[in-house]
Write a protein that holds these residues in place. Structure first.
Motif, mmCIF file in Angstrom:
data_model
loop_
_atom_site.group_PDB
_atom_site.id
_atom_site.type_symbol
_atom_site.label_atom_id
_atom_site.label_comp_id
_atom_site.label_asym_id
_atom_site.label_seq_id
_atom_site.Cartn_x
_atom_site.Cartn_y
_atom_site.Cartn_z
ATOM 1 N N ASP A 34 -26.158 35.664 -78.983
ATOM 2 C CA ASP A 34 -25.092 35.962 -78.272
ATOM 3 C C ASP A 34 -24.921 36.854 -77.454
ATOM 4 O O ASP A 34 -24.505 37.794 -76.541
ATOM 5 C CB ASP A 34 -23.527 35.630 -78.257
ATOM 6 C CG ASP A 34 -23.988 33.669 -78.620
ATOM 7 O OD1 ASP A 34 -24.100 32.926 -77.586
ATOM 8 O OD2 ASP A 34 -24.127 33.124 -79.341
ATOM 9 N N LYS A 79 -31.487 31.039 -73.132
ATOM 10 C CA LYS A 79 -30.122 30.990 -73.488
ATOM 11 C C LYS A 79 -30.018 32.226 -72.324
ATOM 12 O O LYS A 79 -28.665 31.019 -72.206
ATOM 13 C CB LYS A 79 -29.652 32.466 -74.753
ATOM 14 C CG LYS A 79 -28.674 32.169 -75.744
ATOM 15 C CD LYS A 79 -28.036 31.319 -75.224
ATOM 16 C CE LYS A 79 -26.782 31.341 -75.970
ATOM 17 N NZ LYS A 79 -26.161 29.907 -76.400
ATOM 18 N N TRP A 80 -30.022 32.646 -71.774
ATOM 19 C CA TRP A 80 -29.236 33.128 -70.076
ATOM 20 C C TRP A 80 -29.888 32.669 -69.299
ATOM 21 O O TRP A 80 -28.447 32.025 -68.610
ATOM 22 C CB TRP A 80 -30.249 34.615 -69.727
ATOM 23 C CG TRP A 80 -29.656 35.384 -68.726
ATOM 24 C CD1 TRP A 80 -28.004 35.371 -68.397
ATOM 25 C CD2 TRP A 80 -29.936 36.945 -68.423
ATOM 26 N NE1 TRP A 80 -28.224 36.585 -67.287
ATOM 27 C CE2 TRP A 80 -29.167 37.419 -67.277
ATOM 28 C CE3 TRP A 80 -31.172 38.075 -68.911
ATOM 29 C CZ2 TRP A 80 -29.086 38.614 -67.153
ATOM 30 C CZ3 TRP A 80 -31.110 39.084 -68.476
ATOM 31 C CH2 TRP A 80 -30.098 39.505 -67.320
ATOM 32 N N GLN A 89 -30.003 29.494 -69.971
ATOM 33 C CA GLN A 89 -28.549 28.068 -70.057
ATOM 34 C C GLN A 89 -27.449 27.783 -69.531
ATOM 35 O O GLN A 89 -26.822 27.132 -69.150
ATOM 36 C CB GLN A 89 -29.395 27.797 -71.675
ATOM 37 C CG GLN A 89 -30.078 27.317 -71.797
ATOM 38 C CD GLN A 89 -31.055 27.193 -73.243
ATOM 39 O OE1 GLN A 89 -29.809 27.728 -74.347
ATOM 40 N NE2 GLN A 89 -31.621 26.129 -73.872
ATOM 41 N N ASP A 90 -27.271 29.574 -70.039
ATOM 42 C CA ASP A 90 -25.972 29.743 -70.047
ATOM 43 C C ASP A 90 -24.659 30.207 -68.801
ATOM 44 O O ASP A 90 -24.305 30.056 -68.353
ATOM 45 C CB ASP A 90 -25.076 30.851 -71.038
ATOM 46 C CG ASP A 90 -25.250 30.362 -72.762
ATOM 47 O OD1 ASP A 90 -25.829 28.976 -72.847
ATOM 48 O OD2 ASP A 90 -25.543 31.479 -73.222
ATOM 49 N N TYR A 91 -25.810 30.978 -67.712
ATOM 50 C CA TYR A 91 -25.396 31.594 -66.709
ATOM 51 C C TYR A 91 -26.503 31.215 -65.443
ATOM 52 O O TYR A 91 -27.520 31.928 -65.248
ATOM 53 C CB TYR A 91 -25.268 32.665 -66.738
ATOM 54 C CG TYR A 91 -24.456 33.164 -67.572
ATOM 55 C CD1 TYR A 91 -23.066 33.528 -67.651
ATOM 56 C CD2 TYR A 91 -25.603 33.712 -69.004
ATOM 57 C CE1 TYR A 91 -22.092 33.658 -68.715
ATOM 58 C CE2 TYR A 91 -24.277 34.086 -70.010
ATOM 59 C CZ TYR A 91 -22.918 34.216 -69.929
ATOM 60 O OH TYR A 91 -22.027 34.361 -70.177
ATOM 61 N N LYS A 130 -30.545 28.300 -83.047
ATOM 62 C CA LYS A 130 -29.480 27.879 -80.900
ATOM 63 C C LYS A 130 -29.868 27.832 -79.684
ATOM 64 O O LYS A 130 -29.414 26.684 -79.011
ATOM 65 C CB LYS A 130 -28.611 29.525 -81.179
ATOM 66 C CG LYS A 130 -27.471 30.021 -81.693
ATOM 67 C CD LYS A 130 -26.967 31.259 -81.759
ATOM 68 C CE LYS A 130 -25.725 31.383 -82.763
ATOM 69 N NZ LYS A 130 -24.758 32.602 -82.468
ATOM 70 N N VAL A 136 -30.091 23.219 -77.443
ATOM 71 C CA VAL A 136 -29.238 22.798 -75.758
ATOM 72 C C VAL A 136 -30.384 22.994 -74.983
ATOM 73 O O VAL A 136 -31.496 23.373 -74.923
ATOM 74 C CB VAL A 136 -28.653 24.451 -75.069
ATOM 75 C CG1 VAL A 136 -27.718 24.106 -73.602
ATOM 76 C CG2 VAL A 136 -27.825 24.990 -76.174
#
Length: 312
Positions: free
Chosen positions: A109, A142-143, A145-147, A238, A242
């Protein structure tokens, strides 16, 4: 026996001392060459380096693998073939390239937040097409997934996926031993150690090769790189927890050399991952881990075709 042990220790200390002094002298001589080629922005209390080149409607963001000393030069062989049509951006994380060495958290993060802020402060707007190499594949996923609205697609350059870190054995003792060798200048005594694949196989000029080596002796197994390696398994978990992003993904996979896996295992991991992606494609290459420094012409051609297909 004690005398022999004392002599051996004394000799070892002498070698380290001489090496360290020589290292400091060489660093001082090389200082004038260590000049950022892009823009420095302050992020989370430290300076981050963002290199940009080219123009175009699509913005391609290159994200380096763990321990790559000079991302801006490492990717040059590839992005120089794409910059006439697209806007090129290389993000150098803390402890990489011309970015400042820090001792900040390297959880996924924090890394992602710093990358996003560096792009924002340098005036680079999305949506982005990400080009992650190796370890940064975790950050890219992750990027997305989150945005999801910020990421148009991912083009993985032998990028790591969460499953890779479930099987990979990371020896932190050897990592820290390597850091000691770098900090004391022992790496300078092995001439070909600074010869990255970008230098050996890429299209760097002689001046760029010299600069790469200057950066190598300043950015090898920095605190940030070690902390990143130490956190990678937790970071991968992490991402694994997801659902994988529902965006187009093109993967270029190496023959496994330099990944810690054999060809069959590495490509098996890549194939298993891409099978979960609705709009995914895998291209297997017969080259080692730094595919963008070896098969850059084919990767540029296939990437352009992939990017153009996104708008059809």
């Amino acid at each position: 026996m004690l005398i022999i042990f004392t002599v051996i220790i004394s000799f070892f200390v002498l070698i380290l001392s001489v090496s360290f002094i020589n290292h400091k002298i060489q660093l001082s001589k090389e200082e004038e060459l260590f000049v950022p080629t892009g823009q420095l922005v302050e992020v989370n209390g430290h300076q981050m380096h963002i290199y940009t080149e080219g123009k175009g409607e699509e913005t391609l963001v290159f994200m380096s693998g763990g321990g790559t000393s000079s991302p801006a030069l490492d990717f040059k062989s590839l992005y120089s073939l794409l910059s006439d049509k697209y806007k090129i951006v290389v993000v150098e994380k803390a402890g990489y390239g011309f970015s400042e060495v820090t001792d900040t958290d390297r959880d996924i993060d924090t890394i992602l937040a710093e990358t996003k802020e560096a792009l924002f402060k340098s005036g680079v707007e999305g949506p982005y097409i990400l080009f992650p190499h190796s370890m940064s594949g975790i950050e890219a996923l992750k990027w997305a997934q989150d945005y999801p609205d910020e990421i148009k697609a991912i083009i993985g350059l032998d990028m790591a996926v969460p499953a890779a870190y479930e099987e990979l054995d990371i020896n932190m003792f050897l990592v820290r031993l390597g850091a000691l060798a770098a900090n004391t200048g022992l790496t300078r005594w092995i001439s070909n150690l600074s010869e990255s694949d970008a230098i050996k196989y890429g299209n760097l000029t002689d001046k760029e090769k010299k600069l790469y080596k200057v950066i190598f002796y300043r950015r090898t197994l920095t605190k940030d790189m070690i902390n990143e390696i130490n956190n990678i398994k937790a970071n991968a978990q992490k991402v694994k927890k997801v659902e994988m992003p529902n965006i187009p993904i093109l993967l270029f996979s190496s023959n496994g050399e330099g990944t810690g896996f054999d060809n069959k295992t590495w490509n098996g991991i890549q194939n298993d991952f891409i099978s979960m992606i609705y709009n995914g494609k895998l291209i297997e290459l017969d080259s080692s881990h730094y595919v963008h420094s070896i098969d850059y012409e084919r990767i540029a051609e296939e990437s352009e075709e992939f990017i153009e297909s996104l708008n059809r």
